[in-house]
Motif scaffolding. Structure first.
Motif, short mmCIF file in Angstrom:
data_model
loop_
_atom_site.label_atom_id
_atom_site.label_comp_id
_atom_site.label_asym_id
_atom_site.label_seq_id
_atom_site.Cartn_x
_atom_site.Cartn_y
_atom_site.Cartn_z
N ALA A 136 63.68 10.42 -22.79
CA ALA A 136 63.07 11.37 -21.85
C ALA A 136 61.60 11.06 -21.67
CB ALA A 136 63.25 12.80 -22.38
N VAL A 137 60.91 10.76 -22.76
CA VAL A 137 59.48 10.42 -22.69
C VAL A 137 59.28 9.11 -21.93
CG1 VAL A 137 57.41 9.83 -24.03
CG2 VAL A 137 58.90 11.69 -24.79
N GLU A 138 60.11 8.12 -22.23
CA GLU A 138 59.99 6.81 -21.58
C GLU A 138 60.23 6.93 -20.07
OE1 GLU A 138 58.85 2.99 -21.55
OE2 GLU A 138 58.85 4.33 -23.28
N ASP A 139 61.27 7.70 -19.69
CA ASP A 139 61.57 7.90 -18.26
C ASP A 139 60.41 8.60 -17.55
OD1 ASP A 139 64.01 6.70 -18.46
OD2 ASP A 139 65.18 8.55 -18.47
N ALA A 140 59.84 9.58 -18.22
CA ALA A 140 58.72 10.31 -17.62
C ALA A 140 57.52 9.39 -17.41
CB ALA A 140 58.33 11.49 -18.50
N LYS A 141 57.28 8.50 -18.36
CA LYS A 141 56.16 7.55 -18.21
C LYS A 141 56.42 6.59 -17.06
CE LYS A 141 54.55 7.65 -23.02
NZ LYS A 141 54.50 6.93 -24.31
N ASN A 142 57.66 6.18 -16.89
CA ASN A 142 58.00 5.21 -15.84
C ASN A 142 58.02 5.83 -14.45
OD1 ASN A 142 58.27 3.14 -17.70
ND2 ASN A 142 60.46 3.49 -18.00
N HIS A 143 58.55 7.05 -14.35
CA HIS A 143 58.74 7.67 -13.04
C HIS A 143 57.74 8.77 -12.70
CE1 HIS A 143 62.88 6.18 -14.15
NE2 HIS A 143 62.68 5.58 -12.98
N GLY A 144 57.06 9.30 -13.72
CA GLY A 144 56.11 10.38 -13.47
C GLY A 144 56.73 11.76 -13.50
N PHE A 145 58.04 11.84 -13.77
CA PHE A 145 58.72 13.13 -13.82
C PHE A 145 59.98 13.02 -14.65
CE2 PHE A 145 60.32 10.85 -10.08
CZ PHE A 145 61.71 10.93 -10.26
N VAL A 146 60.53 14.19 -15.04
CA VAL A 146 61.85 14.26 -15.67
C VAL A 146 62.73 15.13 -14.79
CG1 VAL A 146 61.08 13.89 -18.05
CG2 VAL A 146 61.08 16.21 -17.10
N THR A 147 64.05 15.06 -15.00
CA THR A 147 64.96 15.85 -14.18
C THR A 147 65.93 16.64 -15.04
OG1 THR A 147 66.53 14.02 -14.03
CG2 THR A 147 64.91 14.22 -12.26
N THR A 148 66.44 17.72 -14.46
CA THR A 148 67.49 18.51 -15.11
C THR A 148 68.85 17.93 -14.74
OG1 THR A 148 67.84 20.04 -13.28
CG2 THR A 148 66.03 20.55 -14.81
N LEU A 149 69.91 18.49 -15.32
CA LEU A 149 71.26 18.06 -14.96
C LEU A 149 71.56 18.28 -13.49
CD1 LEU A 149 73.51 19.31 -17.92
CD2 LEU A 149 72.81 16.96 -17.41
N TYR A 150 70.82 19.19 -12.86
CA TYR A 150 71.07 19.53 -11.46
C TYR A 150 70.06 18.87 -10.52
CZ TYR A 150 74.26 22.77 -13.60
OH TYR A 150 75.28 23.30 -14.35
N GLY A 151 69.26 17.95 -11.07
CA GLY A 151 68.35 17.18 -10.23
C GLY A 151 66.98 17.77 -10.02
N ARG A 152 66.69 18.93 -10.62
CA ARG A 152 65.35 19.53 -10.48
C ARG A 152 64.32 18.62 -11.15
NH1 ARG A 152 63.90 24.63 -9.48
NH2 ARG A 152 66.02 25.36 -9.94
N ARG A 153 63.24 18.34 -10.45
CA ARG A 153 62.19 17.47 -11.00
C ARG A 153 61.04 18.29 -11.57
NH1 ARG A 153 61.30 12.33 -6.89
NH2 ARG A 153 63.45 11.53 -6.99
N ARG A 154 60.50 17.76 -12.68
CA ARG A 154 59.31 18.36 -13.28
C ARG A 154 58.28 17.24 -13.43
NH1 ARG A 154 54.61 19.64 -16.11
NH2 ARG A 154 54.80 21.61 -17.25
N PRO A 155 57.27 17.17 -12.53
CA PRO A 155 56.25 16.13 -12.66
C PRO A 155 55.46 16.31 -13.96
CG PRO A 155 56.15 17.21 -10.52
CD PRO A 155 57.04 18.04 -11.38
N ILE A 156 55.04 15.18 -14.57
CA ILE A 156 54.25 15.25 -15.81
C ILE A 156 53.03 14.35 -15.68
CG2 ILE A 156 54.34 15.16 -18.33
CD1 ILE A 156 57.35 15.31 -18.17
N PRO A 157 52.01 14.78 -14.90
CA PRO A 157 50.81 13.96 -14.72
C PRO A 157 50.00 13.79 -16.00
CG PRO A 157 50.52 16.15 -13.76
CD PRO A 157 51.95 16.04 -14.15
#
Length: 844
Positions: free
Chosen positions: A721-742
Motif C-alpha cells: 500500500a505504501v509502495e503503490d502510494a509512492k508510485n501513483h500518489g494515491f491509494v484506492t478502496t475496493l470500490y475504486g475511491r481514491r485518496r491522494p497522499i501528497p
C-alpha cells in the motif's frame, strides 16, 4: 444612507491561512490565505453592498505610537513563512482591484480602523468592520457593526456585534471591553493583565464597578484575599494593560471618502493576476463582468430575470432550441435561482413572486421528458426539497464529482455562492471525463448519488429529544462540576479559574510543586496528555481531568444540544458526504457522530434520544469491519481462517503473538492483542504501541515483529500500500475511491511518516466507508419496498440507528441485519450486531 466596509487586513489573512486547507498553485506558491481572504472580502461586499471600502494593514516593519506598545506588542510571534509570502500578494491583488489599502507609521491597523469607523459614524454612515480581533468590539455602536468571521475547512461563519450584542455576550458595554482586557489581559496581543484574574473574575469586577479605576477606588470592598492581593500588587500592570488595550480613534490619516469609493473591482489586471495564481473559484466572479486587453473574458451574455412573462418566453425559446441545454439549480438560504445555458446564451431566473420552485420544477420536467437533457446541481441535497428526484431521468452533482476526483481540494471547485456561470457547463463535461478515466464513475453513479437522497431523508426526519431528560442530565453534570470545583479548591488551598491554563499551571507546578511540566513564554502546559501522566500520583490532577470531562459534556452536549432542538422537538443534523478524505460521512450542526460512548456518564446522554410514541429504536453495528477487511484485502490465510471459524480474533492473536496457549490467554493479554490488531490497521509505530500498552519500545517492536511473522500477508499488504502510494500518489478502496497522499513527497520526515500511515489505513477505512454507504442505500430501498413503517435516523461510523413502528420491530431488525450483512461479498463474512430499545442508550 451610505455604507462603509472596513477590513482588518493582517487579521483576516491570518484567519484565512489557518482556516483554509493548504493550497498551492501550479508554480508551488502557497495561496490558501489569498484565496480565503478574497472569499471573505467578496462575501461582505455581497452582503453589505458598501459605497466605500478600505483595507487596513500594520506596516511590515511595525512602528508604534508609544514606547510601551513597542515593548509589548513588538514581541509578538512572527508569521510562518508560508503565510508571510502571501501578504504582499494580497496587497497587490487589492491594488489591481483598485481597493484602497491603508498603513500608517506610528499606528496599528486597529487605530486606523477605529478612526475611520468613528469618522464615518459622525458623518451619518453605517459601518461594517471585519476583523478577527475582539479588541475592536470596544468601538461597536448601533451604527458600527463588528463582524468576526471564522473560517474552518474553507467555510466561513460570522458573529456580528452592535452595542446590544456586546452587552449580551460580555455583560459589559463596548467600552467595557477595554476594562476587561486591562484586568484579564490578552496573550494574543501581549497585554499582560493582572496575574490570576481570568475572564470570569474580570467580568464580575467590571459588571459591579464599571471601570478599572473604580475597581481600585473600591479595593477595600474586595474581600477575597487572593484577588485583593493580586489587584493591589499589580495596579501598574492593570493601568498599562488599559493603555495597551485602548484603540486610538483620532488618527490623522489624510484620507477622503472619495478615495475610498468602491468602483468596479473586476479589472483586467486583477483578472490576469488571479489567473496566474490559479484561483479558479474566485475567477468565476469575473466571468461576464470584465474585459481584458486581448478581448472579452467571456463572450457569453448573462441575463438575469425575475419577471414571470419573461421566464415564460425563455422556456418557450428553449423548447424550440433544445439540442443542448445545461441547467444549474442554486439554493442559498432564501435566495433560489435556476441557470439555463444553451446556444451561447445563459439565463438566470430568480425564484420570486409567481416564479416559484414548483413552477420551475414542472417546466424542467416537461423539457427533460421531451429532450432528455441533463440537470446539473451543486450540492444536490439542497435541491431535493424543490425537485423530486423520483421524477427525473438524471441528476448530476458537480460538488460530489469534484470531491471524488480530489477529496483534499474539493473547495477549489469553480462555483461561487449565489453566482452561476456558463463555465460550469464546460466544467461538468471535464469532471465527468475525469471520473471515468479514474474508474470512479460507477462509485459516483451507484453509491454517492443515491446516498445523497438517503442522507437528505435522514436530515429531514431528524431525531426526537426528550427535553426534560436532557435538562436533568445537565443538572446532574452541574452538580458534579460544583462538587469537583470545591474539592479542587480545597486541595489547592485557594480559589482560582480552573479553566484558565495560565492559572492552573501556576497552581499545579508552582504553588503545589508538582513536577512534570516545563515553563514556556506562555506559561506551563496543562494539555490533557501532560496531566494524564500525572493523574495517578496526584489526586488533584485526576479531579481536574474529571472536571474538564464533565464541563465538556455539559457545554457541548447537555447545553449545546438543547439549542439545536427545532419546533418539532427533533434535532436535524447535516450529513456531509464531501468533507472527509477517506470517504466517511460526517455530521455537523450538531455533530451526532460525536455523542459520547466511552464513559458511563457520557453514554447517559443517549437516554435523551428517544423514538416517537408507538415506535422503538433499532440499532445495527458492524463488528470489527476494519479487521475483517484487513483479512480480505491482505489475503492472509491465518486471519481469514480465524474469522471464518467465528473465533475470537483478539484471543487468537494473543495466543500466537505472545506464545500463550489459547485457553490460558487472560483478559489483560487479550486487551494487549486488541491494541496490536487495531493499531497496525492504523499504521501504529513501535513508539505509539509502547505508549498505548505502557511497555518499552523494544518490547513493542518485538510485538510488531511477532505479529507480522504470524500474519505475513498483512505485512505484505501494508508494504505494498505504501509502495503503490509512492508510485501513483494515491491509494484506492475496493470500490475504486481514491485518496491522494501528497505528504509522501514532503521534505519533512514527520509528514512523510504520516503519509505512510495514511497509505496503510486509507484503503481499509475508505472501503469500510464505502460498504456502510452501500448498506444505507440497500436498507433505505428495502424499507420502501417492504412498506415497513421505519426510517433511518442517524449514521455513526459503523452504526445505523432506525426508528421503527413497535409491532414491526422483528421484521425491521431482520431486514436491517440482512441488508447490512450482504452489502459486500468478502472472503470473510461481515457480522452485524442488531438490538432494540426505548431510547438510544438501551440499544447499545
Amino acid at each position: 444612507m451610505s455604507r462603509l466596509l472596513l477590513i482588518d487586513g493582517h487579521s483576516i489573512i491570518n484567519r484565512a491561512f489557518y482556516g483554509v486547507p493548504d493550497l498551492t498553485n501550479a508554480s508551488g506558491l502557497h495561496v490558501n490565505a489569498i484565496y480565503g481572504f478574497l472569499n471573505i472580502m467578496f462575501k461582505f461586499i455581497d452582503e453589505e453592498e458598501p459605497d466605500y471600502l478600505a483595507v487596513a494593514f500594520d506596516l511590515s516593519t511595525p512602528t508604534f505610537r508609544h514606547e510601551k506598545f513597542k515593548e509589548y506588542k513588538g514581541t509578538r510571534k512572527p508569521m510562518p513563512e508560508e503565510l508571510r509570502e502571501q501578504v504582499p500578494i494580497v496587497k497587490e491583488v487589492l491594488q489591481a482591484m483598485d481597493v484602497v489599502t491603508i498603513s500608517k507609521e506610528g499606528f496599528e491597523a486597529d487605530d486606523i480602523l477605529g478612526t475611520l469607523a468613528k469618522k464615518a459614524e459622525a458623518e451619518g454612515m453605517e459601518v461594517s468592520l471585519v476583523s478577527g480581533d475582539r479588541d475592536l468590539l470596544q468601538i461597536a455602536t448601533d451604527k458600527i457593526k463588528i463582524c468576526l468571521p471564522k473560517t474552518k475547512g474553507g467555510k466561513t461563519e460570522t458573529e456580528y456585534y452592535n452595542t446590544e450584542d456586546v452587552l449580551k455576550r460580555y455583560q459589559v458595554s463596548p467600552g467595557g471591553i477595554i476594562e476587561l482586557k486591562a484586568l484579564m489581559g490578552d496573550s494574543s496581543d501581549n497585554i499582560p493583565g493582572v496575574p490570576k484574574v481570568g475572564e470570569k473574575t474580570a467580568t464580575a469586577l467590571i459588571v459591579e464597578y464599571g471601570t478599572v479605576e473604580n475597581v481600585y477606588a473600591n479595593l477595600d470592598k474586595i474581600t477575597k484575599k487572593g484577588l485583593h492581593d493580586t489587584l493591589q500588587e499589580n495596579r501598574e500592570k492593570a493601568e498599562l494593560s488599559h493603555f495597551l488595550a485602548t484603540i486610538k480613534i483620532d488618527c490623522e490619516l489624510g484620507i477622503t471618502w472619495e478615495e475610498l469609493n468602491l468602483g468596479n473591482i473586476y479589472t483586467p489586471s486583477a483578472y490576469e493576476m488571479l489567473k496566474t495564481l490559479g484561483l479558479k473559484k474566485i475567477l468565476a466572479r469575473f466571468e461576464g463582468r470584465v474585459g481584458t486587453e486581448s478581448g472579452a473574458v467571456s463572450q457569453v451574455e448573462f441575463k438575469l430575470t425575475q419577471d414571470f412573462a419573461e421566464a415564460e418566453n425563455i422556456f418557450s425559446e428553449i423548447e424550440k432550441n433544445i439540442d443542448i441545454l445545461y441547467t444549474y439549480i442554486h439554493c442559498n438560504g432564501e435566495e433560489k435561482s435556476i441557470s439555463l445555458s444553451f446556444n451561447d446564451n445563459t439565463y438566470i431566473i430568480k425564484a420570486e413572486g409567481f416564479i416559484t420552485m414548483p413552477y420551475i420544477s414542472d417546466k424542467l420536467q416537461f423539457l427533460q421528458e421531451k429532450s432528455g437533457f441533463t440537470i446539473v446541481t451543486y450540492d444536490v441535497k439542497r435541491i431535493y426539497p424543490y425537485l423530486n428526484p423520483d421524477k427525473w431521468q438524471s441528476l448530476e452533482d458537480v460538488m460530489i464529482m469534484s470531491y471524488l476526483i480530489n477529496p483534499l481540494k474539493a473547495e477549489e471547485l469553480n462555483m461561487e455562492e449565489g453566482y452561476i456561470t456558463l463555465e460550469m457547463s464546460r466544467q461538468f463535461k471535464g469532471l465527468l471525463e475525469e471520473l471515468k478515466e479514474a474508474d470512479m464513475y460507477k462509485l459516483y453513479r451507484e453509491v454517492e448519488m443515491p446516498l445523497s437522497r438517503v442522507l437528505f431523508d435522514c436530515e429531514q426526519t431528524g431525531i426526537l429529544i426528550d427535553r426534560a431528560s436532557l435538562q436533568g442530565y445537565g443538572e446532574k453534570l452541574a452538580s458534579g462540576i460544583a462538587k469537583l470545583e470545591t474539592k479542587i479548591y480545597k486541595q489547592a488551598g485557594i480559589e482560582f479559574n480552573i479553566n484558565s491554563p495560565k492559572q492552573l499551571g501556576e497552581i499545579l507546578f508552582e504553588k503545589l510543586g508538582i513536577p512534570g511540566s516545563k515553563k514556556t513564554k506562555s506559561g506551563y502546559s496543562t494539555a490533557a496528555d501532560v496531566l494524564e501522566k500525572l493523574a495517578k500520583e496526584h489526586p488533584i490532577v485526576a479531579d481536574i481531568l474529571e472536571y474538564r470531562g464533565l464541563a465538556k459534556l455539559k457545554s457541548t452536549y447537555a447545553d449545546g444540544l438543547l439549542d439545536c432542538i427545532k419546533e418539532d422537538g427533533r434535532i436535524h443534523t447535516t450529513f456531509n458526504q464531501t468533507i472527509t478524505a477517506t470517504g466517511r460521512i460526517s455530521s455537523t450542526e450538531p455533530n451526532l457522530q460525536n455523542i459520547p460512548i466511552r464513559t458511563s456518564l457520557g453514554r447517559e446522554i443517549r437516554k435523551s434520544f428517544v423514538p416517537k410514541e408507538g415506535y422503538v429504536f433499532i440499532d445495527a453495528d458492524y463488528s470489527q469491519i476494519e479487521l475483517r477487511l484487513l483479512a480480505h484485502m491482505s489475503k492472509d490465510s491465518e486471519l481469514i481462517e480465524a474469522y471464518n471459524a467465528d473465533a475470537d480474533i483478539h484471543r487468537i492473536t494473543a495466543s500466537k503473538v505472545f506464545g500463550i496457549p489459547f485457553e490460558e490467554v487472560t483478559a489483560e493479554r487479550r486487551r494487549d492483542a486488541k491494541a496490536v490488531n487495531f493499531g497496525l490497521v492504523y499504521g501504529i509505530s513501535s513508539f505509539g504501541l509502547s505508549q498505548d500498552l505502557g511497555i518499552s519500545r523494544k518490547e513493542a517492536e518485538q510485538y510488531i515483529e511477532d505479529y507480522f511473522i504470524t500474519y505475513p500477508g498483512v505485512k505484505a499488504f501494508l508494504d505494498n500500500a505504501v509502495e503503490d502510494a509512492k508510485n501513483h500518489g494515491f491509494v484506492t478502496t475496493l470500490y475504486g475511491r481514491r485518496r491522494p497522499i501528497p505528504e509522501l513527497k514532503s521534505s519533512n520526515y514527520m509528514m512523510r511518516q504520516f503519509g505512510e500511515r495514511v497509505a496503510m489505513n486509507s484503503p481499509i477505512q475508505g472501503t469500510a466507508a464505502d460498504i456502510m454507504k452501500i448498506a444505507m442505500i440497500k436498507v433505505y430501498n428495502a424499507l420502501i419496498e417492504s412498506k415497513l413503517d421505519a426510517k433511518i435516523l442517524v449514521q455513526v461510523h459503523d452504526e445505523l440507528l432506525l426508528e421503527v413502528k413497535r409491532e414491526e420491530t422483528d421484521k425491521a431488525m431482520k431486514l436491517l441485519h440482512d441488508e447490512m450483512k450482504n452489502a459486500a461479498n468478502l472472503s470473510v463474512a461481515l457480522e452485524v450486531d442488531v438490538s432494540s430499545g426505548e431510547n438510544w442508550y438501551e440499544t447499545k
